[in-house]
Write an enzyme that holds these catalytic residues in place. Structure first.
Site, mmCIF file in Angstrom:
data_model
loop_
_atom_site.group_PDB
_atom_site.id
_atom_site.type_symbol
_atom_site.label_atom_id
_atom_site.label_comp_id
_atom_site.label_asym_id
_atom_site.label_seq_id
_atom_site.Cartn_x
_atom_site.Cartn_y
_atom_site.Cartn_z
ATOM 1 N N ARG A 1 -8.371 -26.516 22.311
ATOM 2 C CA ARG A 1 -8.123 -27.291 20.648
ATOM 3 C C ARG A 1 -8.682 -28.788 21.142
ATOM 4 O O ARG A 1 -8.292 -29.618 20.375
ATOM 5 C CB ARG A 1 -7.272 -27.062 20.058
ATOM 6 C CG ARG A 1 -7.139 -26.435 18.787
ATOM 7 C CD ARG A 1 -5.906 -26.294 18.127
ATOM 8 N NE ARG A 1 -5.925 -25.990 16.646
ATOM 9 C CZ ARG A 1 -6.189 -24.866 15.973
ATOM 10 N NH1 ARG A 1 -6.072 -23.636 16.878
ATOM 11 N NH2 ARG A 1 -5.980 -24.635 14.789
ATOM 12 N N ARG B 1 -6.530 -18.779 0.278
ATOM 13 C CA ARG B 1 -6.451 -17.662 0.953
ATOM 14 C C ARG B 1 -4.897 -17.062 1.213
ATOM 15 O O ARG B 1 -3.976 -17.768 0.976
ATOM 16 C CB ARG B 1 -6.972 -17.731 2.332
ATOM 17 C CG ARG B 1 -6.331 -18.302 3.230
ATOM 18 C CD ARG B 1 -7.034 -18.274 4.668
ATOM 19 N NE ARG B 1 -6.095 -19.146 5.533
ATOM 20 C CZ ARG B 1 -6.462 -19.193 7.149
ATOM 21 N NH1 ARG B 1 -7.444 -19.035 7.236
ATOM 22 N NH2 ARG B 1 -5.838 -20.276 7.791
ATOM 23 N N ARG C 1 -4.727 -30.978 9.317
ATOM 24 C CA ARG C 1 -5.169 -29.960 10.237
ATOM 25 C C ARG C 1 -6.840 -30.524 10.540
ATOM 26 O O ARG C 1 -7.250 -30.505 11.618
ATOM 27 C CB ARG C 1 -5.494 -28.595 9.917
ATOM 28 C CG ARG C 1 -3.835 -28.083 10.186
ATOM 29 C CD ARG C 1 -3.630 -26.917 9.221
ATOM 30 N NE ARG C 1 -4.146 -25.890 9.544
ATOM 31 C CZ ARG C 1 -4.445 -24.731 8.359
ATOM 32 N NH1 ARG C 1 -3.868 -24.843 7.495
ATOM 33 N NH2 ARG C 1 -5.057 -23.578 8.656
HETATM 34 P P1 ADP Z 1 -6.726 -22.755 11.813
HETATM 35 O O1 ADP Z 1 -7.754 -22.698 12.862
HETATM 36 O O2 ADP Z 1 -6.798 -22.019 10.695
HETATM 37 O O3 ADP Z 1 -5.672 -24.102 11.531
HETATM 38 P P2 ADP Z 1 -4.782 -21.318 13.943
HETATM 39 O O4 ADP Z 1 -4.181 -20.169 13.377
HETATM 40 O O5 ADP Z 1 -5.632 -21.475 14.882
HETATM 41 O O6 ADP Z 1 -5.262 -21.906 12.554
HETATM 42 O O7 ADP Z 1 -3.453 -22.348 14.271
HETATM 43 C C1 ADP Z 1 -2.396 -22.736 13.460
HETATM 44 C C2 ADP Z 1 -1.620 -23.849 14.047
HETATM 45 O O8 ADP Z 1 -1.213 -23.327 15.288
HETATM 46 C C3 ADP Z 1 -2.171 -25.072 14.446
HETATM 47 O O9 ADP Z 1 -2.278 -25.715 13.275
HETATM 48 C C4 ADP Z 1 -1.301 -25.769 15.604
HETATM 49 O O10 ADP Z 1 -0.234 -26.297 15.052
HETATM 50 C C5 ADP Z 1 -1.108 -24.256 16.372
HETATM 51 N N1 ADP Z 1 -1.913 -23.842 17.435
HETATM 52 C C6 ADP Z 1 -2.872 -22.993 17.381
HETATM 53 N N2 ADP Z 1 -3.724 -22.829 18.654
HETATM 54 C C7 ADP Z 1 -3.229 -24.081 19.318
HETATM 55 C C8 ADP Z 1 -3.758 -24.721 20.392
HETATM 56 N N3 ADP Z 1 -4.782 -24.275 21.333
HETATM 57 N N4 ADP Z 1 -3.193 -25.894 20.794
HETATM 58 C C9 ADP Z 1 -2.453 -26.430 20.013
HETATM 59 N N5 ADP Z 1 -1.856 -25.833 18.934
HETATM 60 C C10 ADP Z 1 -2.125 -24.789 18.479
#
Ligand code: ADP
Ligand code: ZN
Length: 213
Positions: free
Chosen positions: A88, A127, A171
């Protein structure tokens, strides 16, 4: 085959990842799912992660990198993997490259699912997810037959705590500042494939498959 799915929240990474997992019989690794499970299980990690997730921010790199390293070393990842929600930011991407290199592995394709911001907000605010089987529904585009109940298993539908307007905006900001630069990072490596994530889930899936086959 080793894939990364990129794209803003609500682009449909999770949905496409599940379909790819079925088609190619390779594991789907979602850091979001792993973290949400930790919150559910009330672990120490879950407690740390929850505040950050509810605020729409990124969980610290050392935590997610640790989770991913452990997961990638498991035997089922020998045949391939689909990363959904990781990396990310650039630091995570660099650590991932290092980890894979150490194992003599590499990413084959990075699929960027492109959607505009208005569409993302519409998708996320509408959703809901089955708390039992994880199937996703949408108020407009995929309403459940009975309100609040999963068509498939009868489980209760719930909205994710971070799918509210304010957190979604945060986000999206985090996405454009930290995650979007990965497009250039992978484009330079020649592995970026862009898919316009408009239309039905099936239409997007066939575009994704065209890119990797
Ligand atoms: P979306 O892509 O719909 O925002 P995710 O389910 O991928 O949702 O992630 C939800 C939350 O989990 C993020 O907003 C973050 O807080 C945390 N998160 C997920 N993956 C990571 C990552 N690779 N690094 C840091 N935080 C993460
Ligand atoms: Zn269900």
């Amino acid at each position: 085959m080793r894939l990364i799915l990129l794209g803003p929240p609500g682009a449909g990474k999770g949905t496409q990842a599940k379909m790819l997992k079925e088609k190619f019989q390779i594991p789907q690794i979602s850091t979001g799912d792993i973290l949400r499970q930790a919150v559910k299980d009330n672990t120490e990690l879950g407690a740390r992660a929850k505040t950050v997730m509810d605020a729409g921010q990124l969980v610290p790199d050392d935590i997610v990198i640790g989770l991913i390293k452990e997961r990638i070393r498991q035997g089922d990842c020998k045949t391939g993997l689909i990363l959904d929600g990781f990396p990310r930011n650039i630091a995570q991407a660099e650590k991932l490259s290092e980890t894979l290199q150490d194992m003599n592995l590499a990413i084959d394709h990075v699929i960027d699912l492109e959607v505009d911001e208005g569409e993302v907000i519409e998708r996320l605010t509408g959703r809901s997810t089955c708390s039992e089987c994880g199937t996703m529904f949408h108020r407009v585009s995929r309403p459940p037959k009975v309100a609040g109940v999963c068509d498939g298993c009868g489980g209760k539908l719930a909205q994710r705590p971070d799918d509210n307007r304010e957190t979604i905006e945060e986000r999206l900001k985090v996405y454009s500042e930290s995650t979007a630069p990965l497009k250039e990072f992978y484009s330079k490596q020649g592995s970026l494939k862009t898919v316009e994530a408009k239309g039905s889930v099936e239409e997007i899936f066939s575009l994704v498959c065209e890119m990797i086959e």
